[in-house]
Design an enzyme around this catalytic site. Structure first.
Site: not given
Length: 152
Positions: A52, A54, A82, A85
């Site tokens: 992801h 992040e 999410c 993260c």
């Protein structure tokens, strides 16, 4: 620079993801008013569920600073993080999180759950939502509209 200008850099990262066929999510990490890391989603191209924006930005910032502690750093991301993260943001000691669009299906900053409000965690992150929300939301809507059209 302003919060909007940092979010513009995150949107630039989101556009890079879009061009690669990735969900268009981008992130930048800022320390002392300067961007020290930038990243975008790479889950599809790397076939790794943890890639992801992040997480990748956190990895880069840690490497740049030579520490896992990102104290006094701010994270700007185009979509609400999410749970994975959010946990990484808390664990890396990021000071403030700025996000654009809410994620009603997986958001962990209030949309589905709010990991940032768990009292027993040893670190608190200030969360500011809705920075350039329309722009952040539109790129995601456009991407998924095109994806559905392509797959129908």
């Amino acid at each position: 620079m302003t919060d909007n200008s940092f979010m513009l850099h995150a949107l630039k990262e989101a556009r890079k993801a879009y061009e690669k066929g990735e969900a268009p999510i981008g992130a930048v990490i800022v320390k002392d008013g300067k961007i020290i890391a930038r990243a975008h989603n790479l889950r599809e191209s790397k076939q790794n569920s943890t890639y992801h924006a992040e997480i990748l930005a956190i990895h880069k910032a840690c490497k740049k600073l030579g520490s896992w502690r990102l104290v006094d750093c701010d994270l700007y991301v185009t979509l609400e993080p999410c749970p994975m993260c959010a946990g990484a943001i808390i664990q890396s000691r990021i000071k403030r999180l700025f996000f654009g669009a809410a994620d009603p299906k997986a958001g962990a900053a209030g949309s589905v759950v709010n990991l940032f409000n768990v009292e027993t965690f040893n670190h608190k992150v200030d969360v500011i939502q809705g920075i350039m929300e329309d722009e952040c939301s539109q790129i995601l809507k456009q991407f998924f509209r095109e994806l559905r059209k392509k797959n129908s």
